[in-house]
Design an enzyme around this catalytic site. Structure first.
Site, PDB file in Angstrom:
ATOM      1  N   ARG A  38       0.825  -1.208   0.000  1.00 15.55           N
ATOM      2  CA  ARG A  38       0.000   0.000   0.000  1.00 15.55           C
ATOM      3  C   ARG A  38       0.861   1.261   0.000  1.00 15.55           C
ATOM      4  NH1 ARG A  38      -4.993  -2.226   3.711  1.00 15.55           N
ATOM      5  NH2 ARG A  38      -6.270  -2.776   1.913  1.00 15.55           N
ATOM      6  N   LYS A 202     -19.335 -17.224   1.397  1.00 17.47           N
ATOM      7  CA  LYS A 202     -20.795 -17.070   1.490  1.00 17.47           C
ATOM      8  C   LYS A 202     -21.473 -16.486   0.265  1.00 17.47           C
ATOM      9  CE  LYS A 202     -20.941 -16.382   6.455  1.00 17.47           C
ATOM     10  NZ  LYS A 202     -20.829 -15.298   7.430  1.00 17.47           N
ATOM     11  N   GLY A 351      -8.421  -8.355  -1.201  1.00 13.90           N
ATOM     12  CA  GLY A 351      -8.759  -9.288  -0.134  1.00 13.90           C
ATOM     13  C   GLY A 351      -8.078 -10.634  -0.304  1.00 13.90           C
ATOM     14  N   GLY A 374     -13.026  -4.436   0.089  1.00 12.02           N
ATOM     15  CA  GLY A 374     -14.414  -3.990   0.277  1.00 12.02           C
ATOM     16  C   GLY A 374     -14.834  -3.000  -0.798  1.00 12.02           C
TER      17      GLY A 374
HETATM   18  P1  AMP Z   1     -14.819 -14.448   1.620  1.00  8.84           P
HETATM   19  O1  AMP Z   1     -14.296 -13.575   2.735  1.00  8.84           O
HETATM   20  O2  AMP Z   1     -16.289 -14.631   1.628  1.00  8.84           O
HETATM   21  O3  AMP Z   1     -14.261 -14.053   0.267  1.00  8.84           O
HETATM   22  O4  AMP Z   1     -14.255 -15.890   1.927  1.00  8.84           O
HETATM   23  C1  AMP Z   1     -12.901 -16.210   1.969  1.00  8.84           C
HETATM   24  C2  AMP Z   1     -12.753 -17.452   2.792  1.00  8.84           C
HETATM   25  O5  AMP Z   1     -13.541 -18.477   2.209  1.00  8.84           O
HETATM   26  C3  AMP Z   1     -11.346 -17.990   2.883  1.00  8.84           C
HETATM   27  O6  AMP Z   1     -10.884 -17.830   4.186  1.00  8.84           O
HETATM   28  C4  AMP Z   1     -11.501 -19.465   2.527  1.00  8.84           C
HETATM   29  O7  AMP Z   1     -10.822 -20.316   3.416  1.00  8.84           O
HETATM   30  C5  AMP Z   1     -12.992 -19.687   2.654  1.00  8.84           C
HETATM   31  N1  AMP Z   1     -13.442 -20.818   1.840  1.00  8.84           N
HETATM   32  C6  AMP Z   1     -13.304 -20.993   0.527  1.00  8.84           C
HETATM   33  N2  AMP Z   1     -13.792 -22.178   0.152  1.00  8.84           N
HETATM   34  C7  AMP Z   1     -14.254 -22.781   1.267  1.00  8.84           C
HETATM   35  C8  AMP Z   1     -14.870 -24.032   1.539  1.00  8.84           C
HETATM   36  N3  AMP Z   1     -15.081 -24.907   0.559  1.00  8.84           N
HETATM   37  N4  AMP Z   1     -15.212 -24.305   2.803  1.00  8.84           N
HETATM   38  C9  AMP Z   1     -14.964 -23.417   3.792  1.00  8.84           C
HETATM   39  N5  AMP Z   1     -14.404 -22.220   3.605  1.00  8.84           N
HETATM   40  C10 AMP Z   1     -14.046 -21.914   2.349  1.00  8.84           C
END
Ligand code: AMP
Length: 394
Positions: A38, A202, A351, A374
């Protein structure tokens, strides 16, 4: 970049220019900066202003001091790093109230081309509420404003939105300009085919991104934990994998509406325990009772690579599996490697995907890695970012 003034559009010679940077750094236990990306990203704007005879007053937040001074979140280490990188002393104004006696004296003593760094703007409780009193204090130090903090552009705070309404003109720095150009062109005027890859944990946190991108992309690849809610919507069992039951109907609707635009995994690396060393195997289709999916399988990797092969623009946000565990990082790494080879504009939405690409040592093979996780998400949702909207129109 759209209709906003940029740093090159304003006369900065001899002017005091307040620059909002993104120095939101991670520090280790000894207070050392762990990743200087950054700071490096902020240098072009700072150097341009120095070379063009401005008096450069930098400000930023770091972490969440929640409106009070926290020595461990001081920007002092940033001043040290900037001094090394610019080859010129950056005067650090160590005021707990940010705009205090040190800042005022340092600014009064500036010559053209000098640089002063203010203390963490979130030491002030007004900052995150965009309260006018602190915006006025910040503005009182300078003649004009430059915003170069893309990472906080999705927030309306004193140090970006508040000062923009007082200090005119308020222009974009090079980093914001670059972010908006890459992300904006990718979603609004892309060279096609445009393929988006969404992953991460999610569906619920990415609904608006899915909806906005489906209107714009040629293909939308979905992997990671969010794929299992779509799998459930197809009537397949998902074992103990991540699942958002409340979103299964939504996923069904998306599948119906998007048809073959949506590309989902066809196989999964499964295990019985959320543990890097737990035995794993690959299954096609449904996931058996008691097993959880932690990565996309080899056939999915090939399927996704096939979709990506002739893409001309790719936007990627979210890992394909639990990439933090080496045994479940293959899907994410293979997609990163594929993008690195691709003759296309490749944009990584900050991220975790940015971290995954850098972890694989492929950061410099991508066209652009966003500095704002974000902010880039909100941009991909089609939202107007307040930090950019507040800048002066051309
Ligand atoms: P996000 O912050 O929603 O972009 O999610 C990122 C996180 O999703 C990372 O820490 C990954 O470890 C998790 N992730 C990705 N695939 C899976 C999975 N199949 N099961 C559990 N966590 C997951």
């Amino acid at each position: 970049m759209y209709n906003k003034l940029t740093v090159e559009d304003v006369d900065v010679k001899g002017k005091k220019v307040l620059v909002r940077c993104d120095f939101n750094m991670q520090l280790d236990a000894d207070g050392n900066i762990t990743d200087e990306n950054r700071i490096v990203g902020a240098l072009p704007t700072i150097k341009y202003l120095m070379d063009n005879g401005a008096k450069v007053i930098l400000c930023s937040h770091m972490g969440k001091p929640k409106g009070e001074p926290k020595p461990e979140l001081s920007l002092a280490p940033v001043a040290k790093s900037l001094t090394e990188k610019l080859g010129k002393t950056v005067v650090f104004a160590a005021d707990d109230n940010v705009v205090g006696d040190n800042a005022k004296a340092a600014v009064a003593a500036m010559n053209d081309g000098d640089v002063v760094l203010l203390e963490n703007t979130r030491y002030r409780k007004e900052e995150t509420k965009n309260e006018e009193a602190f915006s006025k204090e910040l503005a009182s130090l300078a003649d004009l404003f430059v915003n170069d903090a893309f990472g906080t552009a999705h927030r309306a705070h004193c140090s970006n939105v508040g000062v923009s309404s007082i200090l005119k003109p308020a222009a974009a720095g090079y980093l914001i300009e670059k972010e908006i150009n890459f992300l904006g062109n990718a979603v609004n005027t892309p060279v096609r085919p445009l393929v988006a890859i969404l992953g991460g944990s999610k569906v619920s946190s990415k609904i608006s991104v899915i909806e906005n991108l489906l209107k714009k992309v040629d293909k939308l690849i979905i992997g990671g934990g969010m794929a299992y809610t779509f799998m459930a919507a197809q009537g397949k069992t998902t074992g103990t994998s991540l699942l958002e039951p409340d979103y299964i109907d939504y996923a069904k609707k998306m599948l119906d509406e998007a048809g073959d635009k949506l590309v989902l995994p066809v196989d999964t690396v499964i295990t019985e325990k959320f543990d890097n060393d737990a035995p794993s195997k690959v299954v096609e289709g449904a996931i058996p009772e008691g097993w959880m999916g932690l990565d996309i399988g080899p056939k999915s990797i090939e399927l996704f690579k096939g979709v990506l092969a002739d893409a001309k623009t790719v936007v990627w946000n979210g890992p394909m599996g639990v990439f933090e565990m080496p045994n479940f990082a293959k899907g994410t790494n293979e997609i990163a490697a594929m993008l690195a080879e691709l003759d296309a504009t490749t944009i990584i939405g900050g991220g975790d995907s940015g971290a995954a690409v850098n972890q694989a040592g492929l950061g410099d093979k991508m066209s652009h890695i966003s500095t704002g996780g974000g902010a880039s998400m909100e941009f991909l949702e089609g939202k107007e970012l307040p930090g950019i909207a507040a800048l002066t129109d051309k």
